[in-house]
Design a protein around this motif. Structure first.
Motif, PDB file in Angstrom:
ATOM      1  N   SER A 115      -0.972  -6.029  -5.194  1.00 14.33           N
ATOM      2  CA  SER A 115      -1.141  -5.086  -6.305  1.00 14.33           C
ATOM      3  C   SER A 115      -1.106  -3.662  -5.773  1.00 14.33           C
ATOM      4  N   PRO A 116      -0.730  -2.728  -6.642  1.00 13.20           N
ATOM      5  CA  PRO A 116      -0.664  -1.337  -6.191  1.00 13.20           C
ATOM      6  C   PRO A 116      -2.022  -0.831  -5.695  1.00 13.20           C
ATOM      7  N   ALA A 117      -3.082  -1.338  -6.302  1.00 19.43           N
ATOM      8  CA  ALA A 117      -4.409  -0.864  -5.904  1.00 19.43           C
ATOM      9  C   ALA A 117      -4.671  -1.161  -4.429  1.00 19.43           C
ATOM     10  N   ASN A 118      -4.158  -2.308  -3.956  1.00 19.75           N
ATOM     11  CA  ASN A 118      -4.409  -2.682  -2.562  1.00 19.75           C
ATOM     12  C   ASN A 118      -3.707  -1.776  -1.563  1.00 19.75           C
TER      13      ASN A 118
ATOM     14  N   LYS B 231      -4.328   1.080  -1.118  1.00 29.11           N
ATOM     15  CA  LYS B 231      -5.369   1.927  -0.552  1.00 29.11           C
ATOM     16  C   LYS B 231      -5.701   1.443   0.867  1.00 29.11           C
TER      17      LYS B 231
ATOM     18  N   TRP C 100       4.930   0.923  -7.204  1.00 29.86           N
ATOM     19  CA  TRP C 100       3.676   1.054  -6.474  1.00 29.86           C
ATOM     20  C   TRP C 100       3.682   2.318  -5.624  1.00 29.86           C
TER      21      TRP C 100
END
Ligand SMILES: Cc1cc2nc3c(=O)[nH]c(=O)nc-3n(C[C@H](O)[C@H](O)[C@H](O)COP(=O)(O)OP(=O)(O)OC[C@H]3O[C@@H](n4cnc5c(N)ncnc54)[C@H](O)[C@@H]3O)c2cc1C
Ligand SMILES: Cc1cc2nc3c(=O)[nH]c(=O)nc-3n(C[C@H](O)[C@H](O)[C@H](O)COP(=O)(O)OP(=O)(O)OC[C@H]3O[C@@H](n4cnc5c(N)ncnc54)[C@H](O)[C@@H]3O)c2cc1C
Ligand SMILES: Nc1ncnc2c1ncn2[C@@H]1O[C@H](COP(=O)(O)O)[C@@H](O)[C@H]1O
Lengths: 283, 433, 366
Positions: free
Chosen positions: C252-255, C257, C281
């Motif tokens: 996921s794009p959040a990962n 980070k 992403w």
């Protein structure tokens, strides 16, 4: 205004396979598509036509079945389509391709003066970005590559202002018509033709030209014969001799694995630690 | 002005192409609308093609249709987690002049068949989805609406060949949604290998092909089967199970396929291959009980959209081809007779189907899907028992054969009980009868 | 619009005859040239990378290496000449003219075309930048010679011909291309595909000046404006010393980070595989690989990237590749130097913590 768009039918490279033994391309069953970069050129051409009136002719050089991509282009809203097909064209490199295409464009121009020729930035099979500039040179068209936007067209004074992607910035260029534009990707989205466009595309009769029809006089300029480059060897990339050294992970926590990784990296390259220190301090 | 055609065919799969070809060849002005990028681009099949259904359309199709291999060997494997018991039938008789079964790649075959329809004079429009049927104030179907500007097109009759989901019919209120226990979800991969490697692994010559039907514990207790078909330069490997079972067991179909691929009897067959396509598709498996109303005022429905799949024999494409052809023939007959495409007149299609193998076969097996679905022991207990039995029998370990036989019999009784065994036999026999 | 210009007659057997039959008029063509790309007073480092490569070719042939410098008279040219000596050139052809202040196809094609016809190089290399590709494509057409784009390897064969190797068919294969019977043999190379050569101070060479012979009135294209990129200084992925990248395996794009966190601790730049860009992403200028950036960092950390050939060709120049992938059979382990089989979502934060601690300690100690 008469606009010509050069499109190429290419194998969908995401689906290409290489024979593991003979290293040849297994084309069987690989679907073909319009070179995706060319769709940006086509859409920009259609927008110009919608704004200024006139007509868009799509042109392709390829095997007879390349008519599929022309019909598709008509379905997007192009007005006319020309297929250049001849066994003399087989094996063309970029120089021979730009020769054939420019000959055909010159003929189209004689029938109805051409103001702008569009090509894609590059193809996904040849990937050279040379055919556009080649056509421009041969026909003496003002060359505008990597165009990201057309700012204005002055049909009366025959001039055009575009934005062109350059290294480190965007050039705003003004030049005269006729010109050749290679369109940058991501600059627009190809439209969805109406049902009427689809009917028109399905019924249209395509113009099919062989080399002679297109006005080629010297066949030695075409195909393999007209290509200065020679492909001597095609081969698969060599795997590296050793595979990756694996950091042991069995029964270890992520923290232990990370620790072991650091030891391994720093042992293999003693300078790395210092480099990282400098970098991390700088940032 | 809106366009008007004699007939509109929705879908360019097996059924749609058969219908379009037949209509165009008879000189009707026909429009075929396909949602995919080109005919076949979205179509997923194992895939076995039964020659006679194509011959009925194009007698000399073998001359230029893209056929992969003709099938000379049929294997039926029953797997447990480590072994398989099975039968192989291979015959030189299958190397006949006009073979009966071929493996095909749908993307290529559909494109070819569609081209025959186009050459016969049909107009084909792709990348266009039919959203719903257009009706007049009396409820008669008069055309379709597509997902493009100016997307309304009119015709005397609409032939619905839009496949298993049958969304057009559903949206237009002429048929129900497919029940989850009446559809199997199949996942499939294409494993590319050089022709020579396939020939060697399956002990076949260049154009000869092998089919493996797979039953057993690979379906993780769900009702379903796996399959492996050899194409020219690829192997199609897939597995399908009833949708409601997937839902109930919360099993991910992709994992099921991974499990099949890793099975020690399958893995060596696909080793070293390049996987190019992963596809998931529904198969209508409700049999006769899933068949909807087949025609009405201004419309007929064919192929998967009409639930025409014989799951017991893994036949679908031939039913689709045949129903599409029969629908078209009856439309042509009405047209020639100058009769309207009314509900009553189109009943001709229903009648012709009753007389063909399509409905006869589906009726014959009408209870099989439900029987199997309610009796999971056929896919759970039996495969393991069989494999254990075979292993016990073959292992030479000093135990005499009679004792072994007794042990095997005992293990079956223990697992299902005598009554259970007899009951199972009766159930299958009934459903199959 | 004019009629297509007819090139010079082809040698017997056709232009592309597979055997070398170099016509008389090309026999005098000698030396390896590198076009030094200068835009707005700054030389693109791909030109130095090419000088490094050109040096090897020239040495193999026993000829001289020339830098071709075109631009407005002034300091820019002087610097470019001096740097050319440092990066290995023996001589420099210089066209200094105010008309060359901005890159325009017409002026540069004319100048370089005349220069080639006068001083006759056997090999001419250009960077495959937007400028280099624009110029190379038209020049090869006016010269009617062969041009091989985006080469990944250049060599001289036994016949003293340039063997130019490039990816083909979307990178699935490589092919070696020759221009046997025409001169110059032209090739373009993408930035960072070749290593940056070491500077040698104190070298120098001959400067040969050449006129442009054009007047502004005759140049149809005018540069109205130049809008420098706002972000161009920020994303310098191609030249970063350490790069951390993520692929679809991050889920996921959040990962992402986890990738940027590690990059920050390492003072690294970050990027992703193509699908992560296609899914939005990451922005397009962060794509690594054949159709994105080619990188040559000292350390490249790839997390959740399978190692497709198109990705591989963009990272192979890295000194050290560390791959994190959940699948022990992932292709990336075939060209990575070090591998961790595991869940990137767990390994990345652990690495970040371990590096942070280690570098922190070192900093304290120093
Ligand atoms: C994994 C698998 C293996 C199989 N193996 C076999 C086998 O070995 N032998 C066999 O005989 N059968 C097999 N079948 C069954 C067989 O594939 C089908 O029965 C057959 O394809 C049905 O043909 P059809 O034309 O009805 O539907 P389809 O082939 O599904 O065609 C429907 C077409 O309609 C188009 N469409 C759908 N909706 C719209 C819309 N709204 N507007 C426009 N177009 C639309 C679709 O894109 C598609 O092209 C298999 C099926 C699967 C999934
Ligand atoms: C013409 C063309 C040009 C292309 N150009 C480029 C290009 O420039 N750059 C590029 O990158 N690609 C390019 N591609 C695409 C390329 O072919 C691959 O599809 C792409 O690189 C795959 O991206 P990926 O590795 O992120 O995804 P995937 O191939 O899906 O791989 C994901 C990986 O993550 C692993 N994984 C999953 N979960 C985890 C976890 N929790 N922890 C660790 N690992 C995990 C998996 O095992 C798998 O190996 C191009 C393709 C074509 C056809
Ligand atoms: N055979 C062809 N027919 C028509 N246009 C072509 C052909 N080959 C290349 N082009 C055009 O030239 C552009 C650049 O192609 P290339 O130089 O191959 O990267 C493409 O985007 C097309 O617009």
């Amino acid at each position: 205004m008469h606009i010509v768009v050069c499109i190429k039918q290419v194998p969908d490279s995401a689906q290409i396979r290489v024979h593991p033994v003979t290293n040849t391309i297994m084309r069987q069953g690989v679907p073909t598509i319009i070179n995706p970069y060319d769709l940006f050129a086509l859409e920009e051409a259609l927008r110009l036509r919608d704004k200024l009136g006139g007509k868009v002719t799509v042109l392709t050089m390829g095997p007879p079945m390349a008519d599929e991509s022309l019909r598709k282009a008509l379905g997007f809203g192009a007005d006319a389509a020309v297929l250049l097909t001849d066994r003399f064209f087989a094996g063309s490199d970029t120089l021979a391709t730009s020769f054939a295409l420019s000959t055909a464009i010159a003929k189209l121009h004689a029938q109805e003066p051409v103001s702008v020729v569009f090509t894609g930035k590059q193809t996904i099979d040849g990937d050279t970005a040379q055919v556009g500039p080649g056509i421009a040179q041969r026909l003496g068209l003002n060359q505008l590559t990597y165009v990201s936007a057309i700012r204005s067209v002055d049909a009366e004074n025959r001039s055009i202002v575009v934005e062109r992607r350059a290294e480190g910035g965007v050039q705003v260029l003004k030049t005269g018509l006729p010109c050749l534009i290679t369109m940058l990707e991501g600059t627009n989205t190809i439209r969805r033709g109406s049902m009427d466009d689809m009917f028109r595309a399905a019924r249209a009769s395509l113009t099919v030209w062989n080399a002679k029809d297109a006005g080629v006089e010297d066949m030695a300029m075409c195909g393999l014969k007209g290509s200065p480059t020679v492909v001597k060897k095609v081969f698969a990339p060599q795997p590296r001799k050793e595979k990756a050294v694996q950091v042991a992970t069995e029964g270890k926590s992520p923290a232990e694995i990370a620790q072991a990784t650091l030891e391994t990296l720093f042992a293999a390259n003693p300078k790395l630690e210092g480099d990282l220190l400098k970098l991390s301090a700088a940032s | 002005m809106a366009e008007h055609f004699d007939a509109i065919v929705v879908g360019a799969g097996m059924a749609g192409n058969a219908a379009t070809y037949t209509l165009a060849k008879a000189g009707l002005n026909v429009l075929q609308i396909e949602r995919g990028e080109y005919p076949g681009s979205k179509n997923v099949q194992g895939a076995i093609l039964y020659a006679n259904a194509v011959e009925a359309l194009i007698p000399d199709f073998r001359e230029d249709a893209p056929l992969e291999r003709h099938v000379i060997e049929q294997r039926m494997w029953i797997l447990d987690d480590r072994s398989y018991v099975g039968t192989h039938f291979r015959s030189e008789n299958f190397n006949e002049e006009k073979p009966n079964r071929y493996t095909i790649i749908r993307a290529q075959f559909d494109k070819w068949l569609n081209k025959q329809a186009k050459d016969a004079g049909a107009m084909v429009i792709c990348e266009t989805t039919v959203l719903e049927l257009l009706k007049d104030e009396t409820g008669k179907v008069i055309g379709v609406r597509c997902d493009r500007d100016n997307g309304e097109v009119y015709a005397d009759v609409v032939v619905l060949c839009d496949g298993v989901n049958a969304l057009v019919g559903q949206r237009s209120g002429i048929r129900q949604e497919v029940a989850p226990e009446h559809a199997a979800l199949a996942v499939k991969e294409m494993h590319f290998l050089p022709r020579e490697v396939i020939n060697e692994r399956f002990n076949i010559a260049d154009n000869e092909g092998v089919v493996i039907e797979i039953l057993g514990t690979v379906t993780s207790g769900m009702l379903g089967t796996g399959f492996l078909y050899t194409n020219g330069e690829s192997i199609a490997l897939g597995i399908g199970c009833i949708v409601s079972d997937f839902v109930e067991k919360k099993i991910n179909p992709a994992h099921l396929l991974e499990k099949l691929k890793a099975h020690p009897s399958i893995a060596p067959l696909i080793r070293g291959s390049e996987v190019k396509e992963y596809a998931a598709h529904l198969i209508p498996e409700g049999g006769f009980k899933g068949v909807p109303e087949l025609s009405g005022d201004g419309w007929v429905i064919c192929g998967d959209a009409a639930h025409f799949v014989n799951a017991a024999h893994r036949e679908g494409s031939n039913l689709a081809l045949t129903s599409g052809r029969i629908a078209a023939e009856n439309i042509v007959a009405l047209k020639k007779a100058g009769k309207p495409m009314s509900a009553e007149n189109l009943k001709l299609y229903n009648q012709a189907l009753e007389e063909s193998f399509v409905l006869k076969d589906l009726k014959k097996y009408k209870d099989l899907p439900d029987t199997l679905w309610r009796n999971k022991q056929f896919v759970t207990t039996y495969p393991e028992l069989l494999a254990q039995a075979a292993e016990r029998f073959l292992r030479v370990d000093g135990v005499d054969k009679l004792t072994k036989e007794k042990e095997i019999a005992r293990s079956f009784r223990k697992a299902r009980g005598v009554l259970g065994l007899v009951g199972d036999a009766v159930k299958v026999a009934r459903a199959w009868r | 619009m004019s009629n297509p210009k007819t090139p010079a007659a082809a040698p017997a057997g056709g232009r592309g005859a597979a055997k070398k039959e170099l016509p008389e008029r090309f026999q005098s063509y000698k030396n390896v040239w590198v076009f030094i790309e200068m835009e707005r007073g700054k030389v693109h480092s791909v030109s130095w990378e090419l000088l490094g490569e050109g040096r090897k070719l020239a040495d193999k042939l026993g000829v001289e290496l020339a830098a071709v410098i075109m631009g407005p008279p002034g300091e820019g040219i002087t610097h470019a000449i001096n740097d050319s000596w440092a990066y290995g050139a023996d001589l420099a052809y210089v066209i200094a003219d105010p008309l060359l202040t901005d890159y325009r196809n017409q002026t540069f094609t004319k100048g370089l075309n005349d220069l080639v016809n006068t001083h006759q190089p056997e090999i001419l290399l250009l960077g495959a930048s937007t400028l280099g590709r624009d110029l190379a494509g038209s020049l090869a057409t006016t010269l009617k010679t062969g041009l091989t784009a985006d080469c990944t390897e250049l060599a001289i064969d036994d016949d003293r011909c340039l063997a130019a190797t490039r990816p083909t068919f979307g990178g699935t294969l490589l092919c070696t291309i020759y221009t046997l019977n025409f001169r110059p043999q032209m090739a373009t190379v993408r930035p960072r595909v070749m290593a940056m050569p070491e500077r040698t101070e104190g070298r120098s060479g001959r400067v040969i000046e050449f006129p442009l012979n054009m007047a502004e009135e005759n140049i149809i294209t005018k540069v109205l404006d130049f809008l420098p990129d706002v972000t161009s200084d920020k994303v310098n992925l191609a030249y970063a010393d350490v790069v951390v990248a993520g692929g679809l395996g991050l889920g996921s794009p959040a990962n992402f980070k986890l990738v940027t966190d590690l990059a920050e601790v390492l003072g690294a730049d970050y990027g992703g595989s193509r699908p992560t860009i296609q899914k939005g992403w990451l922005p397009a200028d962060r794509q690594i690989g054949q159709t994105g950036k080619t990188i040559r960092p000292k350390l490249y950390i790839a997390a959740g990237i399978s190692g497709a050939i198109q990705h591989r060709v963009g990272v192979e120049g890295a000194d050290m590749i560390l791959a994190i992938n959940a699948d022990p059979n992932a292709t990336i382990f075939e060209f990575a130097h070090y591998g961790i089989v595991g869940d990137a979502l767990q390994i990345l934060p652990a690495l970040t913590a371990a590096f942070r601690e280690r570098l922190g300690k070192l900093r304290m100690a120093s």
